[in-house]
Design an enzyme around this catalytic site. Structure first.
Site: not given
Length: 127
Positions: A119-121
């Site tokens: 998960i990239e934010i």
């Protein structure tokens, strides 16, 4: 021909842990629809949830937990996201780092959900 993404499907081993991550940690809204189906809503998109072994038809040819690499644009400054994640005990595995988004440069952090999806934010990077 294609305008935008409406939804995608995430397959999980552990529905409760998955809901806690996307709703409790990331702040998405839980939606129940159809005959007990669940989805995580944010902005104008959603992530439909399938539980491994109980997927809805039709489904991907090989639906497996942990195969996704997703990038989300934050609704607040990335430093605030980092602070909130740390307060909840989440582990950031990389970042902040500079990356290239779909339409502009982004500043990103990375973590894993309970199924080990990446998960990239991100936030829009200053020019």
């Amino acid at each position: 021909m294609i305008h935008h993404l409406d939804h995608l499907v995430l397959t999980t081993h552990d529905e409760e842990a998955c809901v806690d991550f996307y709703v409790g940690l990331l702040g998405m809204r839980l939606e129940t629809f159809g005959e007990g189906r669940k989805a995580f809503k944010f902005g104008e998109q959603k992530i439909n949830l399938h539980v491994k072994g109980r997927e809805f038809e039709p489904k991907a040819h090989l639906p497996v937990p942990g195969a996704l690499d997703l990038c989300f644009i934050a609704s607040m400054p990335l430093d605030d996201v980092i602070q909130r994640l740390h307060a909840r005990g989440a582990t950031i595995i990389e970042g902040p780092v500079a990356r290239t988004g779909a339409n502009y440069r982004i500043r990103s952090i990375y973590l894993r959900d309970p199924d080990l999806n990446l998960i990239e934010i991100s936030e829009r990077a200053e020019a």
